[in-house]
Motif scaffolding. Structure first.
Motif, PDB file in Angstrom:
ATOM      1  N   LYS A 250       0.812  -1.218   0.000  1.00 26.01           N
ATOM      2  CA  LYS A 250       0.000   0.000   0.000  1.00 26.01           C
ATOM      3  C   LYS A 250       0.845   1.268   0.000  1.00 26.01           C
ATOM      4  CE  LYS A 250      -4.150  -1.869   2.244  1.00 26.01           C
ATOM      5  NZ  LYS A 250      -5.047  -1.782   3.424  1.00 26.01           N
ATOM      6  N   ILE A 251       2.114   1.149   0.454  1.00 28.86           N
ATOM      7  CA  ILE A 251       2.978   2.335   0.468  1.00 28.86           C
ATOM      8  C   ILE A 251       4.155   2.159  -0.505  1.00 28.86           C
ATOM      9  CG2 ILE A 251       2.353   3.134   2.768  1.00 28.86           C
ATOM     10  CD1 ILE A 251       4.767   1.679   3.904  1.00 28.86           C
ATOM     11  N   SER A 252       3.874   1.465  -1.601  1.00 27.82           N
ATOM     12  CA  SER A 252       4.926   1.168  -2.579  1.00 27.82           C
ATOM     13  C   SER A 252       5.377   2.385  -3.374  1.00 27.82           C
ATOM     14  CB  SER A 252       4.453   0.088  -3.566  1.00 27.82           C
ATOM     15  OG  SER A 252       4.399  -1.166  -2.956  1.00 27.82           O
ATOM     16  N   GLU A 253       4.436   3.243  -3.756  1.00 29.66           N
ATOM     17  CA  GLU A 253       4.758   4.299  -4.713  1.00 29.66           C
ATOM     18  C   GLU A 253       5.864   5.246  -4.257  1.00 29.66           C
ATOM     19  OE1 GLU A 253       4.052   4.610  -7.942  1.00 29.66           O
ATOM     20  OE2 GLU A 253       3.329   2.592  -7.505  1.00 29.66           O
ATOM     21  N   PRO A 254       5.871   5.724  -3.017  1.00 29.18           N
ATOM     22  CA  PRO A 254       6.975   6.612  -2.612  1.00 29.18           C
ATOM     23  C   PRO A 254       8.342   5.925  -2.717  1.00 29.18           C
ATOM     24  CG  PRO A 254       5.168   6.736  -1.043  1.00 29.18           C
ATOM     25  CD  PRO A 254       4.861   5.599  -1.951  1.00 29.18           C
ATOM     26  N   MET A 255       8.391   4.646  -2.334  1.00 29.14           N
ATOM     27  CA  MET A 255       9.663   3.926  -2.418  1.00 29.14           C
ATOM     28  C   MET A 255      10.053   3.641  -3.869  1.00 29.14           C
ATOM     29  SD  MET A 255      12.293   2.911  -1.032  1.00 29.14           S
ATOM     30  CE  MET A 255      12.840   2.102   0.438  1.00 29.14           C
ATOM     31  N   ARG A 256       9.073   3.385  -4.717  1.00 28.33           N
ATOM     32  CA  ARG A 256       9.369   3.154  -6.129  1.00 28.33           C
ATOM     33  C   ARG A 256      10.001   4.407  -6.753  1.00 28.33           C
ATOM     34  NH1 ARG A 256       7.696  -0.695  -9.631  1.00 28.33           N
ATOM     35  NH2 ARG A 256       6.079  -1.435  -8.196  1.00 28.33           N
ATOM     36  N   LYS A 257       9.536   5.570  -6.379  1.00 31.96           N
ATOM     37  CA  LYS A 257      10.108   6.813  -6.904  1.00 31.96           C
ATOM     38  C   LYS A 257      11.562   6.980  -6.458  1.00 31.96           C
ATOM     39  CE  LYS A 257       5.720   9.319  -7.186  1.00 31.96           C
ATOM     40  NZ  LYS A 257       4.888  10.431  -6.622  1.00 31.96           N
ATOM     41  N   ILE A 258      11.824   6.645  -5.193  1.00 31.91           N
ATOM     42  CA  ILE A 258      13.200   6.712  -4.690  1.00 31.91           C
ATOM     43  C   ILE A 258      14.090   5.727  -5.450  1.00 31.91           C
ATOM     44  CG2 ILE A 258      14.678   6.316  -2.670  1.00 31.91           C
ATOM     45  CD1 ILE A 258      12.214   7.094  -0.937  1.00 31.91           C
ATOM     46  N   TYR A 259      13.590   4.509  -5.640  1.00 30.15           N
ATOM     47  CA  TYR A 259      14.320   3.461  -6.370  1.00 30.15           C
ATOM     48  C   TYR A 259      14.647   3.899  -7.795  1.00 30.15           C
ATOM     49  CZ  TYR A 259      14.152  -0.476  -9.670  1.00 30.15           C
ATOM     50  OH  TYR A 259      14.365  -1.311 -10.729  1.00 30.15           O
ATOM     51  N   LEU A 260      13.678   4.433  -8.495  1.00 28.78           N
ATOM     52  CA  LEU A 260      13.896   4.843  -9.890  1.00 28.78           C
ATOM     53  C   LEU A 260      14.901   5.983  -9.982  1.00 28.78           C
ATOM     54  CD1 LEU A 260      10.231   4.664 -11.279  1.00 28.78           C
ATOM     55  CD2 LEU A 260      12.147   3.137 -11.826  1.00 28.78           C
ATOM     56  N   ASP A 261      14.884   6.876  -8.993  1.00 33.17           N
ATOM     57  CA  ASP A 261      15.831   7.981  -8.990  1.00 33.17           C
ATOM     58  C   ASP A 261      17.267   7.465  -8.856  1.00 33.17           C
ATOM     59  OD1 ASP A 261      16.533  10.819  -8.856  1.00 33.17           O
ATOM     60  OD2 ASP A 261      17.045  10.416  -6.768  1.00 33.17           O
ATOM     61  N   ILE A 262      17.470   6.481  -7.973  1.00 33.13           N
ATOM     62  CA  ILE A 262      18.807   5.884  -7.800  1.00 33.13           C
ATOM     63  C   ILE A 262      19.193   5.075  -9.041  1.00 33.13           C
ATOM     64  CG2 ILE A 262      20.174   4.252  -6.442  1.00 33.13           C
ATOM     65  CD1 ILE A 262      19.651   6.832  -4.959  1.00 33.13           C
ATOM     66  N   LYS A 263      18.247   4.346  -9.590  1.00 33.12           N
ATOM     67  CA  LYS A 263      18.517   3.507 -10.768  1.00 33.12           C
ATOM     68  C   LYS A 263      18.942   4.353 -11.963  1.00 33.12           C
ATOM     69  CE  LYS A 263      16.332   0.012 -13.702  1.00 33.12           C
ATOM     70  NZ  LYS A 263      15.054  -0.670 -14.044  1.00 33.12           N
ATOM     71  N   ARG A 264      18.307   5.500 -12.152  1.00 37.66           N
ATOM     72  CA  ARG A 264      18.638   6.383 -13.281  1.00 37.66           C
ATOM     73  C   ARG A 264      20.071   6.909 -13.199  1.00 37.66           C
ATOM     74  NH1 ARG A 264      13.424   8.695 -11.977  1.00 37.66           N
ATOM     75  NH2 ARG A 264      11.817   7.800 -13.354  1.00 37.66           N
ATOM     76  N   LYS A 265      20.661   6.845 -12.036  1.00 41.79           N
ATOM     77  CA  LYS A 265      22.035   7.334 -11.865  1.00 41.79           C
ATOM     78  C   LYS A 265      23.076   6.263 -12.166  1.00 41.79           C
ATOM     79  CE  LYS A 265      20.528  10.959  -8.787  1.00 41.79           C
ATOM     80  NZ  LYS A 265      20.440  11.520  -7.439  1.00 41.79           N
TER      81      LYS A 265
END
Length: 439
Positions: free
Chosen positions: A355-370
């Motif tokens: 239920k609280i996946s979306e905030p963590m997914r945004k953090i993950y994608l930001d790190i992955k893009r780097k």
């Protein structure tokens, strides 16, 4: 936390298949003995091994290091000059009853066949391990070629090309990572002895009067490399080859050995090969491979110090060395304690619940893009997800929970100690980078 059982080859094989590190090649057709495919995690681990080796080669303070990517096929003349056509053989024997084939130096011929129990052996004969093929439509002597059994020869035959096009002076090295092929009589011990494998080889071209000093230097450098990537120092040792063990062209050779569950075995060889290789190719090709020394105004044939290690064998070594089992909260945990620079996945990002996946997914994608190799996992309990990452060797797990929305923090868990702490969300990247840099 307490330590449990020790590592075995069977445990490593099972882990590799379970987590997708390694698959048997063509398994749905019964498999191809001595040949393996590497899955996602295996590919990433091999990439990190190659990158670490390349960095170590390039950071030497002895001279320039150049890199080469040579062809897999080589004409008959190359392998005739190198001695492989005549000498690249292993002793082979067959059981007359069950037809099983063995390396003669792997079994006791005074005892019965390990497979069928009969004692009826053929005579020992030499078996050339090179894969032979024909180029083009005509299958005659002129069309014969071989899949290379090592990567070194393509370096020697390109020596003058590299020297003239890169404006380097002796001493310098030529390094190469690439596939090699050996038709082993009995491939064994998983990735330890294979028919298709990958080598990381370096040929160091130097003057005769500095060769022994260069040999000692590279022995030290190569041992330090293995310690740098996290291999346990007490499980490494040098074996200096005796005169009886040396190849006929070698002046000196030291093997770096690792203490595998099946005994001390060679991990890497460092050899002072004299001027044998360039002299042979110069003689057989009719091309002068000597260099001119401006100081002495004379020509000489460079001498060579070689280092050679298998990517796949080092891959297996790292699995053995990092594998551990311990007891956490009453349950057995399997963990790969890779050095962070070697670990396939650098970090996992885990929401406490879906239920609280979306905030963590945004953090993950930001790190992955780097450009960092990281993973997002929201399936199963948080405990099971930790265990999955432990088995993959992931150094850090970041967990977003119910308090994260208000305190803007996540929980970071250390793989080796299982200890947890809270850090600010905007510190995740710097925290991760510090871990990867060993700080």
């Amino acid at each position: 936390m307490s330590t449990a059982q020790t590592v075995t080859l069977d445990k490593i094989v099972a882990l590799c298949k379970r987590k997708g590190f390694v698959y048997q090649s063509a398994e749905i057709y019964g498999g191809l003995n001595g040949v393996y495919d590497f899955g996602h995690l295996g590919h990433l681990l091999k990439q990190n091994i190659r990158a670490s080796w390349t960095k170590a080669m390039n950071s030497n303070d002895r001279g320039e290091m150049l890199f080469l990517e040579g062809a897999l096929l080589g004409p008959h003349a190359v392998w005739e000059a190198s001695g492989h056509v005549e000498n690249f053989s292993d002793p082979m024997v067959d059981c007359l009853k069950c037809k099983h084939r063995y390396r003669a130096d792997d079994i006791d011929l005074n005892k019965p066949c390990p497979h069928c129990g009969n004692k009826a052996w053929t005579d020992v004969r030499q078996f050339n391990m090179m894969f032979k093929t024909n180029l083009g439509a005509a299958a005659d002597q002129a069309s014969i070629a071989y899949l290379r059994p090592e990567t070194a020869q393509v370096i020697y035959v390109n020596f003058k090309n590299v020297l003239s096009t890169n404006r380097v002076k002796i001493p310098f090295g030529i390094a190469q990572i690439g596939k090699a092929f050996r038709n082993e009589i009995t491939p064994k011990q998983f990735l330890f002895r294979m028919r298709e494998f990958e080598q990381m080889e370096m040929e160091w071209f130097c003057k005769p009067d500095t060769a022994y000093s260069d040999f000692d230097y590279w022995c030290e450098q190569r041992m330090n490399f293995f310690k740098t990537i996290g291999i346990t120092p007490s499980k490494l040792r040098f074996h200096e080859q005796t005169k009886e063990e040396l190849a006929h062209y070698s002046k000196a050779c030291k093997d770096i050995e690792y203490n595998f569950p099946f005994g001390w075995k060679e991990l890497e060889g460092i050899a002072y090969r004299g001027d044998y290789d360039l002299t042979q190719h110069s003689k057989h090709s009719g091309k002068d491979l000597a260099v001119f020394d401006e100081e002495t105004k004379t020509s000489y044939m460079p001498h060579v110090v070689e280092s050679s290690v298998g990517v796949d064998r080092l891959f297996l070594t790292l699995l053995f060395d990092s594998y551990a089992e311990d007891i956490v909260e009453g349950e057995t945990r399997v963990v790969l304690k890779f050095s962070p620079t070697i670990a396939p996945i650098k970090a996992a990002f885990l929401p406490l619940i879906k239920k609280i996946s979306e905030p963590m997914r945004k953090i993950y994608l930001d790190i992955k893009r780097k450009g960092l190799m990281v993973e997002f996992d929201e399936s199963g309990s948080i405990g099971k997800r930790y265990r999955r990452q432990d088995e993959m060797g992931t150094p850090l797990c970041f967990t977003y929970d119910f308090e994260s929305e208000t305190d803007h923090q996540v929980t970071v868990r250390d793989r080796d100690t299982t200890k947890q702490e809270r850090i600010n969300i905007d510190q995740i990247e710097s925290y991760l980078l510090s871990c990867l840099q060993g700080k």
